[in-house]
Design a protein around this motif. Structure first.
Motif, PDB file in Angstrom:
ATOM      1  N   LEU A   1       4.686 -20.868   5.585  1.00 34.79           N
ATOM      2  CA  LEU A   1       3.745 -20.452   6.446  1.00 34.79           C
ATOM      3  C   LEU A   1       2.940 -19.401   5.969  1.00 34.79           C
ATOM      4  O   LEU A   1       3.321 -18.953   4.566  1.00 34.79           O
ATOM      5  CB  LEU A   1       4.490 -19.550   7.687  1.00 34.79           C
ATOM      6  CG  LEU A   1       5.469 -20.502   8.204  1.00 34.79           C
ATOM      7  CD1 LEU A   1       6.218 -19.447   9.471  1.00 34.79           C
ATOM      8  CD2 LEU A   1       4.818 -21.465   9.376  1.00 34.79           C
ATOM      9  N   THR A   2       1.850 -18.931   6.360  1.00 36.09           N
ATOM     10  CA  THR A   2       1.162 -17.926   5.920  1.00 36.09           C
ATOM     11  C   THR A   2       1.329 -16.708   6.771  1.00 36.09           C
ATOM     12  O   THR A   2       1.023 -16.817   8.121  1.00 36.09           O
ATOM     13  CB  THR A   2      -0.399 -18.230   5.600  1.00 36.09           C
ATOM     14  OG1 THR A   2      -0.463 -19.346   4.480  1.00 36.09           O
ATOM     15  CG2 THR A   2      -1.330 -16.819   4.923  1.00 36.09           C
ATOM     16  N   LEU A   3       1.787 -15.506   6.063  1.00 34.47           N
ATOM     17  CA  LEU A   3       1.444 -14.483   7.194  1.00 34.47           C
ATOM     18  C   LEU A   3       0.438 -13.558   7.093  1.00 34.47           C
ATOM     19  O   LEU A   3      -0.081 -13.310   5.781  1.00 34.47           O
ATOM     20  CB  LEU A   3       2.816 -13.411   7.080  1.00 34.47           C
ATOM     21  CG  LEU A   3       3.155 -12.201   7.599  1.00 34.47           C
ATOM     22  CD1 LEU A   3       3.269 -12.483   8.986  1.00 34.47           C
ATOM     23  CD2 LEU A   3       4.331 -11.300   6.898  1.00 34.47           C
ATOM     24  N   ARG A   4      -0.093 -12.995   8.347  1.00 35.00           N
ATOM     25  CA  ARG A   4      -1.313 -12.226   8.125  1.00 35.00           C
ATOM     26  C   ARG A   4      -0.913 -10.976   8.852  1.00 35.00           C
ATOM     27  O   ARG A   4      -0.498 -11.170  10.089  1.00 35.00           O
ATOM     28  CB  ARG A   4      -2.911 -12.991   8.652  1.00 35.00           C
ATOM     29  CG  ARG A   4      -3.712 -11.710   8.516  1.00 35.00           C
ATOM     30  CD  ARG A   4      -5.414 -12.482   8.965  1.00 35.00           C
ATOM     31  NE  ARG A   4      -5.087 -12.666  10.471  1.00 35.00           N
ATOM     32  CZ  ARG A   4      -5.859 -13.625  11.025  1.00 35.00           C
ATOM     33  NH1 ARG A   4      -6.565 -14.529  10.071  1.00 35.00           N
ATOM     34  NH2 ARG A   4      -5.873 -13.652  12.204  1.00 35.00           N
ATOM     35  N   THR A   5      -1.291  -9.553   8.032  1.00 39.22           N
ATOM     36  CA  THR A   5      -1.016  -8.456   8.813  1.00 39.22           C
ATOM     37  C   THR A   5      -2.456  -7.883   9.043  1.00 39.22           C
ATOM     38  O   THR A   5      -3.152  -7.593   8.046  1.00 39.22           O
ATOM     39  CB  THR A   5      -0.059  -7.577   7.853  1.00 39.22           C
ATOM     40  OG1 THR A   5       1.145  -8.122   7.612  1.00 39.22           O
ATOM     41  CG2 THR A   5       0.202  -6.207   8.701  1.00 39.22           C
ATOM     42  N   GLU A   6      -2.893  -7.707  10.119  1.00 44.17           N
ATOM     43  CA  GLU A   6      -4.329  -7.239  10.523  1.00 44.17           C
ATOM     44  C   GLU A   6      -3.996  -6.005  11.262  1.00 44.17           C
ATOM     45  O   GLU A   6      -3.342  -5.582  12.091  1.00 44.17           O
ATOM     46  CB  GLU A   6      -4.918  -8.144  11.047  1.00 44.17           C
ATOM     47  CG  GLU A   6      -4.579  -8.541  12.474  1.00 44.17           C
ATOM     48  CD  GLU A   6      -5.312  -9.855  13.113  1.00 44.17           C
ATOM     49  OE1 GLU A   6      -5.794  -9.746  14.258  1.00 44.17           O
ATOM     50  OE2 GLU A   6      -5.367 -10.954  12.329  1.00 44.17           O
ATOM     51  N   LEU A   7      -5.203  -5.125  10.589  1.00 43.91           N
ATOM     52  CA  LEU A   7      -5.361  -3.905  11.599  1.00 43.91           C
ATOM     53  C   LEU A   7      -6.872  -3.980  12.093  1.00 43.91           C
ATOM     54  O   LEU A   7      -7.822  -4.112  11.461  1.00 43.91           O
ATOM     55  CB  LEU A   7      -5.463  -2.584  10.501  1.00 43.91           C
ATOM     56  CG  LEU A   7      -5.603  -1.297  11.372  1.00 43.91           C
ATOM     57  CD1 LEU A   7      -4.731  -0.912  12.009  1.00 43.91           C
ATOM     58  CD2 LEU A   7      -5.614  -0.337  10.027  1.00 43.91           C
ATOM     59  N   SER A   8      -6.793  -3.570  13.596  1.00 43.23           N
ATOM     60  CA  SER A   8      -8.197  -3.648  14.329  1.00 43.23           C
ATOM     61  C   SER A   8      -7.873  -2.659  15.506  1.00 43.23           C
ATOM     62  O   SER A   8      -6.891  -2.731  16.212  1.00 43.23           O
ATOM     63  CB  SER A   8      -8.325  -4.933  14.599  1.00 43.23           C
ATOM     64  OG  SER A   8      -9.651  -5.157  15.548  1.00 43.23           O
ATOM     65  N   ASP A   9      -8.983  -1.787  15.319  1.00 42.58           N
ATOM     66  CA  ASP A   9      -8.984  -0.685  16.531  1.00 42.58           C
ATOM     67  C   ASP A   9      -7.790   0.010  16.769  1.00 42.58           C
ATOM     68  O   ASP A   9      -7.126   0.225  17.779  1.00 42.58           O
ATOM     69  CB  ASP A   9      -9.150  -1.542  17.789  1.00 42.58           C
ATOM     70  CG  ASP A   9     -10.420  -2.056  17.721  1.00 42.58           C
ATOM     71  OD1 ASP A   9     -11.489  -1.236  17.279  1.00 42.58           O
ATOM     72  OD2 ASP A   9     -10.890  -2.911  18.427  1.00 42.58           O
ATOM     73  N   GLY A  10      -6.969   0.415  15.488  1.00 42.19           N
ATOM     74  CA  GLY A  10      -5.934   1.477  15.361  1.00 42.19           C
ATOM     75  C   GLY A  10      -4.607   0.532  15.800  1.00 42.19           C
ATOM     76  O   GLY A  10      -3.362   1.098  15.956  1.00 42.19           O
ATOM     77  N   GLN A  11      -4.510  -0.754  15.921  1.00 42.02           N
ATOM     78  CA  GLN A  11      -3.405  -1.674  16.256  1.00 42.02           C
ATOM     79  C   GLN A  11      -3.081  -2.527  14.881  1.00 42.02           C
ATOM     80  O   GLN A  11      -3.978  -3.209  14.298  1.00 42.02           O
ATOM     81  CB  GLN A  11      -3.323  -2.550  17.373  1.00 42.02           C
ATOM     82  CG  GLN A  11      -3.684  -1.742  18.530  1.00 42.02           C
ATOM     83  CD  GLN A  11      -2.387  -1.442  19.234  1.00 42.02           C
ATOM     84  OE1 GLN A  11      -1.418  -2.488  19.278  1.00 42.02           O
ATOM     85  NE2 GLN A  11      -2.177  -0.141  19.668  1.00 42.02           N
ATOM     86  N   VAL A  12      -1.840  -2.638  14.570  1.00 45.46           N
ATOM     87  CA  VAL A  12      -1.551  -3.643  13.672  1.00 45.46           C
ATOM     88  C   VAL A  12      -0.712  -4.688  14.271  1.00 45.46           C
ATOM     89  O   VAL A  12      -0.275  -4.583  15.363  1.00 45.46           O
ATOM     90  CB  VAL A  12      -0.449  -3.185  12.430  1.00 45.46           C
ATOM     91  CG1 VAL A  12       0.918  -2.502  13.216  1.00 45.46           C
ATOM     92  CG2 VAL A  12      -0.248  -4.047  11.386  1.00 45.46           C
ATOM     93  N   THR A  13      -1.189  -6.072  13.902  1.00 50.21           N
ATOM     94  CA  THR A  13      -0.631  -6.991  14.400  1.00 50.21           C
ATOM     95  C   THR A  13      -0.425  -8.109  13.360  1.00 50.21           C
ATOM     96  O   THR A  13      -1.040  -8.411  12.555  1.00 50.21           O
ATOM     97  CB  THR A  13      -1.712  -7.906  15.410  1.00 50.21           C
ATOM     98  OG1 THR A  13      -2.151  -7.050  16.368  1.00 50.21           O
ATOM     99  CG2 THR A  13      -1.308  -9.341  16.091  1.00 50.21           C
TER     100      THR A  13
END
Length: 90
Positions: free
Chosen positions: A35-47
């Protein structure tokens, strides 16, 4: 490793192999294998999101969304996520 680009989001990616049981996602249930894991930050939320390596579709990791007040913490969150989910030896 390439950086995933999401409009308005800062992100980090890493290739992982989860242990037995895989990774639970909101959209399709458990995913396993490379798998590829993506940690993303948008509008003060990390997903956290995962995709089958080299696939097009991304899936939200179940329960893996949280507020992140300081964007400088994105690298640390990503490192911890990789450490928790990358279990090639089981």
């Amino acid at each position: 490793m390439g950086e995933a680009t999401v409009a308005g989001a800062d992100s980090r990616t890493a290739d992982i192999v989860p242990g037995p049981g895989g990774v639970m996602t909101d959209e399709v249930g458990v995913v396993t294998g490379e798998l590829t894991l993506r940690t993303e930050l948008s509008d003060g939320q990390v997903t956290l999101r995962v995709q089958y390596k080299d696939a097009d579709e991304w899936y939200a990791v179940t329960g893996a969304r949280a507020p992140l007040a300081d964007p400088a913490g994105l690298d640390a969150v990503h490192t911890i996520a990789v450490g928790l989910l990358h279990r090639p030896e089981g």
